[in-house]
Motif scaffolding. Structure first.
Motif, PDB file in Angstrom:
ATOM      1  N   PHE A 277      11.252  -5.479  11.702  1.00  0.00           N
ATOM      2  CA  PHE A 277      10.855  -6.856  11.468  1.00  0.00           C
ATOM      3  C   PHE A 277      11.629  -7.447  10.292  1.00  0.00           C
ATOM      4  O   PHE A 277      12.113  -8.589  10.360  1.00  0.00           O
ATOM      5  N   GLY A 280      15.107  -8.104  11.232  1.00  0.00           N
ATOM      6  CA  GLY A 280      15.119  -9.221  12.173  1.00  0.00           C
ATOM      7  C   GLY A 280      15.028 -10.562  11.473  1.00  0.00           C
ATOM      8  O   GLY A 280      15.648 -11.541  11.908  1.00  0.00           O
ATOM      9  N   LEU A 281      14.252 -10.638  10.381  1.00  0.00           N
ATOM     10  CA  LEU A 281      14.142 -11.884   9.634  1.00  0.00           C
ATOM     11  C   LEU A 281      15.494 -12.323   9.082  1.00  0.00           C
ATOM     12  O   LEU A 281      15.828 -13.515   9.099  1.00  0.00           O
ATOM     13  N   VAL A 284      17.520 -13.693  11.977  1.00  0.00           N
ATOM     14  CA  VAL A 284      16.990 -14.988  12.417  1.00  0.00           C
ATOM     15  C   VAL A 284      17.429 -16.092  11.461  1.00  0.00           C
ATOM     16  O   VAL A 284      17.829 -17.186  11.883  1.00  0.00           O
ATOM     17  N   LEU A 378      14.243 -12.630  18.658  1.00  0.00           N
ATOM     18  CA  LEU A 378      12.861 -12.979  18.345  1.00  0.00           C
ATOM     19  C   LEU A 378      11.887 -11.945  18.906  1.00  0.00           C
ATOM     20  O   LEU A 378      10.925 -11.551  18.245  1.00  0.00           O
ATOM     21  N   ALA A 381      11.969  -8.593  16.931  1.00  0.00           N
ATOM     22  CA  ALA A 381      11.365  -8.697  15.609  1.00  0.00           C
ATOM     23  C   ALA A 381       9.845  -8.656  15.693  1.00  0.00           C
ATOM     24  O   ALA A 381       9.176  -7.934  14.950  1.00  0.00           O
ATOM     25  N   LEU A 382       9.265  -9.404  16.620  1.00  0.00           N
ATOM     26  CA  LEU A 382       7.803  -9.489  16.711  1.00  0.00           C
ATOM     27  C   LEU A 382       7.185  -8.286  17.406  1.00  0.00           C
ATOM     28  O   LEU A 382       6.029  -7.949  17.144  1.00  0.00           O
ATOM     29  N   ALA A 393       2.866 -12.448  10.924  1.00  0.00           N
ATOM     30  CA  ALA A 393       4.280 -12.254  11.237  1.00  0.00           C
ATOM     31  C   ALA A 393       4.878 -13.506  11.878  1.00  0.00           C
ATOM     32  O   ALA A 393       6.009 -13.889  11.570  1.00  0.00           O
ATOM     33  N   ALA A 394       4.127 -14.149  12.778  1.00  0.00           N
ATOM     34  CA  ALA A 394       4.630 -15.362  13.416  1.00  0.00           C
ATOM     35  C   ALA A 394       4.829 -16.475  12.394  1.00  0.00           C
ATOM     36  O   ALA A 394       5.803 -17.230  12.459  1.00  0.00           O
ATOM     37  N   LEU A 397       7.954 -15.599  10.440  1.00  0.00           N
ATOM     38  CA  LEU A 397       9.141 -15.804  11.262  1.00  0.00           C
ATOM     39  C   LEU A 397       9.473 -17.286  11.382  1.00  0.00           C
ATOM     40  O   LEU A 397      10.639 -17.693  11.264  1.00  0.00           O
ATOM     41  N   GLN A 401      12.820 -19.240  10.077  1.00  0.00           N
ATOM     42  CA  GLN A 401      13.621 -20.097  10.957  1.00  0.00           C
ATOM     43  C   GLN A 401      13.910 -21.437  10.295  1.00  0.00           C
ATOM     44  O   GLN A 401      15.059 -21.894  10.245  1.00  0.00           O
TER      45      GLN A 401
END
Length: 476
Positions: A277, A280-281, A284, A378, A381-382, A393-394, A397, A401
């Motif tokens: 995660f 991934g951030l 993103v 996306l 990551a989630l 987390a959402a 994220l 973004q």
């Protein structure tokens, strides 16, 4: 039930499409708004910036509200408020009213957005989840790369004589229709497997102090990034950026203290302990920063550099949309290399002062790269986040973004205008594209170096989750 769950996906995608679209759709309406409402430059800037500022500041708190009161309920509330705020924007008869309605619209979008990501993660499993996130990425990408084109078309065609108001009032029938369908088409999430209950259950509730700190910290970061360059980086912008660090440190410290006091914090900081995660951030932020920077450069280069009229410039930009849409239907592992290749082709086209159709061909490749990588990024990551942390987390994220997009646009714009000397549009565009190529290299590095998936689960509850996600075969 499966059919009903798939019927819910268009409702979620319509909501995320219109909220993403409103970041960009008002840009080309600014001259008409200024003339009609007799608004000053600073006020008109906040018509655009107010939405993004409220959106970025509210995402983390909105994710927690979904965890507390139900993601389905918060989705419907956010959609209803967004529709009402859109009507307020379209009916505004003075600039201050329009700015206030835009801020309310951004806050409503922030309430809605994390719930969409969480509901997709809860309603779909395994291959179905990958398909749902693919369509989510398509909706976000099309709204992002096509927002200014749609705004230009609405202003140019002037439907029903509404002028610039059409950019906001178009959300009203769309939002009302989606809201009417949520009660019937949006089912309740899949039940979670039983988990061991801790001896001491923390007290639930919204951490208002933490919400105030994180909101102030987000405003202190985003506001100067949005307005600082436009105003020549005045002292207040630097003071805000300097204050953002202590505010966020105080927020993190408060979240840790609440956890030790037996209270549920606004943001579960353990969400960052999963390397998939966290990595991934970063990717993103780079991807959305690159996308926002590209939109900024294209708007200036095509019209001021090549001398194209707005409709012709919009037609060139449709190549980016077409490439994104076609590739997002079958995303794959080669998105990062294709994105880098497309930006290098665009750099070469601009360096050779090529024709608009050649710019369009390069944009087709850039769009394909974005379409190939966005939804897998996306989703991966989630998917690494536990269900009880999904809302947090959402929210994180979504914040990354938005902040990544604002930061990417700001850095690209600063490099562009810093290089623009005597109207040398080609050199300025090439310098800005160099920044975007560096961002694409970062996305490619993430694709190569990202952590491997977590090892097989050891507890019955973890095995149950991984089997539902299609990550582990059932054991006899």
């Amino acid at each position: 039930m499966t059919t009903r769950r798939w019927a819910a996906l268009p409702v979620l995608l319509i909501a995320v499409f219109v909220t993403t679209l409103d970041f960009f759709v008002a840009n080309l309406a600014v001259p008409s708004i200024r003339a009609d409402l007799r608004a000053g430059d600073a006020t008109v800037q906040f018509v655009v910036a107010g939405y993004g500022l409220a959106y970025a500041a509210g995402l983390i708190t909105s994710g927690r509200l979904g965890d507390l009161y139900g993601h389905r309920r918060m989705f419907r509330t956010g959609l209803a408020l967004f529709t009402l705020a859109s009507a307020g924007c379209g009916l505004a008869d003075e600039a201050a009213w329009l700015v206030a309605a835009r801020v309310a619209q951004g806050a409503a979008a922030a309430l809605l957005a994390p719930q969409v990501l969480t509901l997709i993660g809860e309603l779909y499993r395994g291959a179905d989840r990958a398909t749902a996130f693919r369509w989510y990425g398509t909706a976000v990408g099309l709204a992002g790369v096509g927002g200014q084109v749609i705004g230009g078309v609405l202003v140019a065609t002037d439907p029903l004589g509404l002028g610039w108001r059409a950019c906001f009032l178009v959300n009203v029938p769309v939002g009302a229709a989606a809201l009417a369908m949520t009660g019937r088409l949006l089912p309740r999430p899949l039940p979670s497997p039983p988990r061991r209950v801790a001896p001491r259950t923390p007290r639930a509730g919204l951490d208002l102090g933490g919400a105030g700190l994180v909101t102030a910290g987000q405003v202190a970061i985003v506001l100067p990034l949005i307005e600082g360059r436009e105003q020549g980086w005045p002292p207040w912008a630097w003071w805000c950026l300097a204050a953002s660090g202590p505010l966020m440190v105080a927020f993190v410290h408060r979240q840790r203290r609440l956890a030790t006091w037996g209270r549920i914090p606004l943001l579960d900081l353990d969400v960052f302990t999963d390397r998939t995660f966290a990595w991934g951030l970063v990717a993103v932020a780079l991807l959305f920063g690159t996308s926002a920077g590209l939109s900024f450069v294209l708007a200036l280069y095509l019209q001021d550099g090549l001398g194209l009229d707005p409709l012709t410039a919009g037609a060139v930009c449709t190549a980016l949309n077409a490439g994104f849409f076609a590739a997002s239907l079958r995303p794959g592992r080669f998105g990062a290399p294709v994105l880098l290749l497309g930006l290098c082709l665009l750099y070469d086209v601009v360096a050779r002062a090529a024709q608009p159709y050649q710019v369009a061909m390069a944009l087709l490749v850039v769009g394909a790269g974005m379409g190939l990588i966005m939804s897998p990024l996306l989703s991966s990551a989630l998917s690494a986040v536990r269900p009880e942390r999904a809302g947090a987390a959402a929210g994180v994220l979504g914040t990354v973004q938005e902040t990544g997009g604002v930061l990417g646009g700001t850095i690209t714009g600063t490099v562009f205008f810093g290089t623009l000397d005597g109207g040398d549009w080609r050199s300025a565009t090439l310098a800005a594209l160099s920044v975007l190529v560096a961002g694409a290299l970062g996305v490619l590095a993430h694709a190569v170096l990202r952590p491997r998936p977590r090892p097989p689960a050891t507890t019955p509850a973890e095995r149950h989750d991984r089997q539902l996600d299609g990550l582990e075969c059932p054991r006899p």
